[in-house]
Design a protein around this motif. Structure first.
Motif, PDB file in Angstrom:
ATOM      1  N   ARG A 238     -26.647  50.755  24.948  1.00  0.00           N
ATOM      2  CA  ARG A 238     -25.804  49.701  24.372  1.00  0.00           C
ATOM      3  C   ARG A 238     -24.417  49.726  25.006  1.00  0.00           C
ATOM      4  NH1 ARG A 238     -21.814  49.879  20.616  1.00  0.00           N
ATOM      5  NH2 ARG A 238     -21.341  47.898  19.585  1.00  0.00           N
ATOM      6  N   VAL A 306     -28.405  46.984  18.791  1.00  0.00           N
ATOM      7  CA  VAL A 306     -28.117  47.345  20.173  1.00  0.00           C
ATOM      8  C   VAL A 306     -27.080  46.445  20.796  1.00  0.00           C
ATOM      9  CG1 VAL A 306     -29.271  48.141  22.249  1.00  0.00           C
ATOM     10  CG2 VAL A 306     -30.599  47.727  20.216  1.00  0.00           C
ATOM     11  N   THR A 307     -26.570  45.458  20.067  1.00  0.00           N
ATOM     12  CA  THR A 307     -25.499  44.617  20.588  1.00  0.00           C
ATOM     13  C   THR A 307     -24.358  44.610  19.606  1.00  0.00           C
ATOM     14  OG1 THR A 307     -26.453  42.653  19.577  1.00  0.00           O
ATOM     15  CG2 THR A 307     -27.052  43.112  21.846  1.00  0.00           C
ATOM     16  N   SER A 308     -23.186  44.317  20.130  1.00  0.00           N
ATOM     17  CA  SER A 308     -22.008  44.318  19.271  1.00  0.00           C
ATOM     18  C   SER A 308     -21.920  43.011  18.512  1.00  0.00           C
ATOM     19  CB  SER A 308     -20.772  44.503  20.143  1.00  0.00           C
ATOM     20  OG  SER A 308     -19.620  44.333  19.395  1.00  0.00           O
TER      21      SER A 308
END
Length: 308
Positions: A238, A306-308
């Motif tokens: 990530r 897994v992403t902001s």
């Protein structure tokens, strides 16, 4: 503009509110949400804190407690400590704490977790490390929060906050049924933010990111070495992905987050947030879409997102 240039030229001694706002709402919004939640989660392993939260029945309605806490902490950050909403939020926080016999040592420890845990989290999992000035600004920000809460004997540097937190945990971390119950409710809330099939993995990922003293204090089962490697690998992937992304141009706040479920964004009255142990002086009407929750701040230690 490079992502890490956002705070360049700002003075951490005078511009600390702006620096901290940039960090938590632009550069690391997901990481700050996770790490501050994890910071509060750690405090439940101190029996005097976890037991009080359990006995005060503050964790019976978990979603509302989570929303209220996040919103109250966000008001001074977004609007400023001297704004009407910032002042109202601090009044509410102080009113809730004054209802119980909480020692200055416990308050100081909780404050230390807010300073130390996010920095360590970002060192381990962030797409870059915090700069010296950003760490200094964080210390100034939370010292100001502490002054508004009348917390005494606050450290002046990050290193002193870190030493205080580590020493307090070494002395006070211990198993307590009340603290364990609050921790379990918190992890259960965390899973509700993900699809049902993913929820067992979220629990496992969460424990995989906990350190040994915390697992021991809650008497949680240790994840396998393989699970730990996969969890750390997911966080590293990530971070690598985010390094390639352009800078965020719009602030990401909690009020507009999908995880805030109790209220409608833009219709929140700061004076009504939180608990009222002696009875709320403000007449309440039902809030459309409100959950039946009034419980825990999320310890979202999960690597499942897994992403902001």
């Amino acid at each position: 503009m490079l992502r890490w240039d956002r705070n360049r030229g700002l003075d951490p001694r005078t511009d600390y509110e702006q620096i901290y706002r940039n960090l938590s709402q632009y550069d690391f919004p997901w990481d700050f949400n996770q790490s501050l939640s994890f910071a509060l989660f750690r405090t439940y392993a101190v029996p005097s804190i976890g037991r009080l939260l359990f006995e005060s029945r503050g964790f019976e309605d978990t979603q509302k407690r989570y929303d209220d806490t996040a919103l109250l902490l966000e008001r001074p950050l977004v609007e400023g400590f001297d704004s009407a909403d910032g002042k109202a939020a601090m009044r509410r926080i102080n009113q809730m704490h004054r209802a119980y016999d909480i020692s200055n040592d416990d308050m100081l420890y909780v404050l230390a977790t807010f300073v130390v845990v996010p920095k360590r989290w970002i060192d381990d999992y962030g797409w870059r490390k915090m700069t010296y000035d950003e760490v200094t600004a964080t210390v100034h920000y939370y010292r100001k929060l502490g002054r508004h809460m009348n917390i005494k004997d606050m450290p002046e540097t990050y290193e002193e906050f870190a030493d205080l937190m580590d020493a307090y945990e070494a002395e006070h971390f211990a198993y307590d049924e009340g603290g364990r119950h609050v921790a379990d409710l918190t992890l259960e809330l965390l899973t509700t933010f993900y699809p049902k099939p993913a929820r067992p993995a979220v629990q496992l990922f969460s424990r995989a990111l906990m350190d040994e003293p915390l697992l021991t204090a809650f008497d949680y089962q240790r994840p396998s070495a393989l699970v730990r490697r996969l969890s750390l690998g997911a966080m590293a992937a990530r971070a690598a992905f985010l390094r390639l992304m352009p800078p965020r141009l719009r602030a990401k706040d909690f009020e507009s987050s999908s995880r805030m479920k109790t209220y409608r964004a833009g219709e929140i009255e700061t004076e009504r947030l939180g608990t009222f142990p002696g009875g709320c002086p403000v007449p309440h009407t039902a809030v459309a879409g409100a959950s039946s929750a009034d419980g825990a701040v999320e310890a979202s230690t999960s690597a499942a997102t897994v992403t902001s």
